[in-house]
Design a protein around this motif. Structure first.
Motif, mmCIF file in Angstrom:
data_model
loop_
_atom_site.group_PDB
_atom_site.id
_atom_site.type_symbol
_atom_site.label_atom_id
_atom_site.label_comp_id
_atom_site.label_asym_id
_atom_site.label_seq_id
_atom_site.Cartn_x
_atom_site.Cartn_y
_atom_site.Cartn_z
ATOM 1 N N LEU A 76 0.682 -1.317 -0.041
ATOM 2 C CA LEU A 76 0.158 -0.006 0.002
ATOM 3 C C LEU A 76 1.036 1.233 0.085
ATOM 4 N N PHE A 77 2.073 1.163 0.682
ATOM 5 C CA PHE A 77 2.928 2.319 0.704
ATOM 6 C C PHE A 77 4.290 2.068 -0.147
ATOM 7 N N ARG A 78 4.188 1.312 -1.332
ATOM 8 C CA ARG A 78 5.253 1.179 -2.141
ATOM 9 C C ARG A 78 6.249 2.186 -2.529
ATOM 10 N N GLY A 79 5.527 3.449 -2.723
ATOM 11 C CA GLY A 79 5.966 4.794 -2.979
ATOM 12 C C GLY A 79 6.897 5.288 -2.016
ATOM 13 N N LYS A 80 6.815 4.727 -0.666
ATOM 14 C CA LYS A 80 7.696 5.422 0.514
ATOM 15 C C LYS A 80 8.726 4.243 0.713
ATOM 16 N N ARG A 81 8.837 3.334 0.029
ATOM 17 C CA ARG A 81 9.968 2.475 0.218
ATOM 18 C C ARG A 81 11.417 3.113 0.154
ATOM 19 N N LEU A 82 12.223 2.733 1.037
ATOM 20 C CA LEU A 82 13.471 3.239 1.100
ATOM 21 C C LEU A 82 14.487 2.761 -0.013
ATOM 22 N N LEU A 83 15.615 3.658 -0.228
ATOM 23 C CA LEU A 83 16.596 3.089 -1.346
ATOM 24 C C LEU A 83 17.922 3.112 -0.645
ATOM 25 N N GLY A 84 18.844 1.963 -0.777
ATOM 26 C CA GLY A 84 20.233 2.576 -0.184
ATOM 27 C C GLY A 84 20.821 3.892 -0.588
ATOM 28 N N GLY A 85 21.294 4.670 0.244
ATOM 29 C CA GLY A 85 21.935 6.023 0.139
ATOM 30 C C GLY A 85 20.875 7.095 0.724
ATOM 31 N N ASP A 86 19.622 6.700 0.718
ATOM 32 C CA ASP A 86 18.552 7.748 1.126
ATOM 33 C C ASP A 86 18.940 8.083 2.943
ATOM 34 N N LEU A 87 18.580 9.107 2.921
ATOM 35 C CA LEU A 87 18.680 9.659 4.442
ATOM 36 C C LEU A 87 17.391 9.661 5.191
ATOM 37 N N LEU A 88 17.611 9.088 6.473
ATOM 38 C CA LEU A 88 16.307 9.302 7.359
ATOM 39 C C LEU A 88 16.458 10.222 8.352
ATOM 40 N N THR A 89 15.636 11.027 8.437
ATOM 41 C CA THR A 89 15.755 12.170 9.547
ATOM 42 C C THR A 89 14.795 11.816 10.830
ATOM 43 N N TYR A 94 14.809 13.166 19.025
ATOM 44 C CA TYR A 94 15.832 14.072 18.984
ATOM 45 C C TYR A 94 15.847 14.667 17.477
ATOM 46 N N PRO A 95 14.818 15.552 17.106
ATOM 47 C CA PRO A 95 14.420 16.017 16.007
ATOM 48 C C PRO A 95 15.553 16.393 15.175
ATOM 49 N N GLY A 96 15.842 15.857 13.869
ATOM 50 C CA GLY A 96 16.917 16.142 13.158
ATOM 51 C C GLY A 96 18.072 15.225 12.854
ATOM 52 N N THR A 97 18.201 14.498 14.107
ATOM 53 C CA THR A 97 19.161 13.252 13.823
ATOM 54 C C THR A 97 18.942 12.444 12.525
ATOM 55 N N THR A 98 20.032 12.374 12.149
ATOM 56 C CA THR A 98 20.100 11.723 10.646
ATOM 57 C C THR A 98 20.928 10.511 10.321
ATOM 58 N N ALA A 99 20.699 9.493 9.499
ATOM 59 C CA ALA A 99 21.453 8.335 9.164
ATOM 60 C C ALA A 99 21.343 8.053 7.832
ATOM 61 N N VAL A 100 22.296 7.588 7.247
ATOM 62 C CA VAL A 100 22.178 6.935 5.806
ATOM 63 C C VAL A 100 21.753 5.593 5.797
ATOM 64 N N VAL A 101 20.787 5.132 4.820
ATOM 65 C CA VAL A 101 20.327 4.001 4.752
ATOM 66 C C VAL A 101 21.251 3.097 4.048
ATOM 67 N N PRO A 102 21.679 2.019 4.686
ATOM 68 C CA PRO A 102 22.483 1.059 4.010
ATOM 69 C C PRO A 102 21.972 0.382 2.966
ATOM 70 N N SER A 103 22.718 -0.175 1.910
ATOM 71 C CA SER A 103 22.230 -0.706 0.482
ATOM 72 C C SER A 103 21.147 -2.069 1.000
ATOM 73 N N GLU A 104 21.758 -2.636 2.168
ATOM 74 C CA GLU A 104 20.957 -3.862 2.363
ATOM 75 C C GLU A 104 19.594 -3.573 2.748
ATOM 76 N N TYR A 105 19.311 -2.376 3.195
ATOM 77 C CA TYR A 105 17.843 -1.975 3.331
ATOM 78 C C TYR A 105 17.259 -1.540 2.403
ATOM 79 N N SER A 106 17.502 -1.368 1.135
ATOM 80 C CA SER A 106 16.837 -1.012 0.015
ATOM 81 C C SER A 106 15.563 -1.914 0.061
ATOM 82 N N GLY A 107 14.207 -1.117 0.118
ATOM 83 C CA GLY A 107 13.082 -1.824 -0.010
ATOM 84 C C GLY A 107 12.443 -1.821 1.552
ATOM 85 N N ALA A 108 13.261 -1.368 2.460
ATOM 86 C CA ALA A 108 12.452 -1.212 3.672
ATOM 87 C C ALA A 108 11.655 -0.036 4.058
#
Length: 413
Positions: A76-89, A94-108
């Motif tokens: 239902l939310f396929r348009g929100k799937r993550l790709l490796g290299g995306d940033l999650l904030t 702790y608003p603003g804390t940010t990390a890079v999505v590893p490639s193994e979590y593409s599709g999460a």
């Protein structure tokens, strides 16, 4: 202020002339919010991984407590799937804390977090993550947070964040790689510290209960009450104290798990009313009030006059009967903590008192063996302190390094 040659003034400060400043939305192909609909009904023991705000740490994702989604709900939310290299904030916590999505979590998937998909032709994901977590990024989030008690940031705010960056992708990557090397060293220190804590816990469990004896010691142990082998609250300062009597004061908040983090200098006439327990070298401070029940301290050699809060019960070991380091170690051991929990159960006021401290029981070997056990545990603590100091110094160096590299004050060639 006169600018150095090769630098220019911008909205985010002075940067090199061959750098640029752009709002984040111009550096990204997409900035959006993750799944914002109730998802608990779709949780499964396995399936599509879903990150929440609490999984987002500064520069890395904690996947130790991931949730998993039903594949039908994920679709239902396929348009929100993550790709490796995306940033999650993180939007909350702790608003603003940010990390890079590893490639193994593409599709999460992610739950209510902000997702930034950098334009790889312009900006490196690692560099962008560093910048968002930098002092400049944190200052932006401080200004952009909305809401009441639970502050948060939204996608529209994030889109407007001004980002300073080298136009050369190679320089961005060098900066990201340089900081990543420091991060890896910090992580290795964290792992060593964690292993050393585990070694200490195992040593305490064995040595403080006679499951393992140190070489050269034998004989029976006895169970003794603290009141039988120590003096409890032996010295106090009272109303007759001169008004200008000066001393160093330790409050409950100054102590963290066996370490004296701070103290204050006081004059009796203006000191807190709880400043009453007079201290001597090798006194053991037993915290008696929640939430500070693990704020115990072995008071060492310090110059001047020292006084502790009445939130502590001061335990002074009787010579050749109780070793201060041995008694102190028991305050963090399972046996004593189980006794304290029993005293607190059903209590309307989460605290123990001096009478309770007197009644606490510990297993007691002969005095020389107590001191030998205390020395072993103290050596482990010394190693831990050295590792923690090295980690903290490296963290400080990293912050200085980021400040230099992300403003172009220091260039990597």
């Amino acid at each position: 202020m006169e600018l150095k040659p090769g630098y220019k003034q911008t909205e985010v400060g002075v940067i090199p002339e061959d750098w640029d400043v752009q709002p984040l939305e111009r550096l990204s192909s997409k900035i959006m919010v993750g799944i914002a609909s109730a998802a608990t009904h779709a949780y499964r023991s396995s399936g599509v991984p879903m990150f929440r705000n609490q999984n987002i740490k500064e520069g890395w994702l904690d996947d130790s407590d991931l949730r998993f989604l039903d594949s039908g709900f994920d679709e239902l939310f396929r348009g929100k799937r993550l790709l490796g290299g995306d940033l999650l904030t993180a939007r909350t916590g702790y608003p603003g804390t940010t990390a890079v999505v590893p490639s193994e979590y593409s599709g999460a998937q992610s739950f209510t977090s902000l997702i930034t998909r950098p334009d790889a032709s312009i900006v490196n994901s690692g560099y962008l993550c560093l910048y968002i977590n930098s002092p400049a990024g944190k200052a932006f989030f401080e200004q952009s947070q909305i809401g009441g008690a639970q502050k948060n940031v939204n996608a529209n705010s994030l889109k407007k964040m001004p980002v300073a960056f080298p136009k050369a992708k190679e320089e961005q990557e060098s900066i990201a790689d340089g900081v990543a090397t420091v991060d890896a060293f910090i992580s290795s220190l964290e792992n060593l510290i964690s292993k050393k804590h585990a070694i200490k816990q195992a040593a305490m469990q064995e040595l403080l209960t006679s499951k393992r004896r140190l070489p050269g010691f034998e004989g029976e142990w006895e169970v003794k009450r603290l009141g039988d082998i120590t003096e409890i609250d032996p010295e106090s300062i009272g109303a007759a104290t001169l008004p200008d009597f000066r001393f160093n004061y330790i409050s409950l908040e100054d102590v963290e798990h066996g370490n004296l983090r701070s103290h204050s200098e006081q004059v009796f006439k203006s000191a807190p009313s709880r400043a009453r327990r007079r201290l001597r070298r090798n006194d053991v401070l037993v915290s008696t009030v929640r939430p500070n029940l693990l704020s115990h301290l072995l008071f060492g050699e310090r110059g001047g006059i020292w006084v502790a809060s009445t939130g502590f019960s001061v335990v002074r070991c009787k010579p050749v009967m109780a070793c201060p380091g041995y008694v102190f170690a028991h305050l963090f051991a399972e046996g004593v903590n189980r006794q304290i929990e029993a005293l607190l159960t059903g209590s309307n006021y989460p605290a123990i008192n001096s009478k309770d401290v007197r009644a606490l029981e510990i297993p007691l070997p002969p005095y020389p063996e107590q001191c030998a056990i205390a020395a072993v545990l103290s050596d482990i603590d010394t190693e831990l302190s050295t590792l923690e100091a090295r980690r903290d110094k490296t963290r400080d160096l990293k912050q200085g390094m980021m400040q230099e590299l992300l403003t172009g004050r220091t260039r990597l060639t």
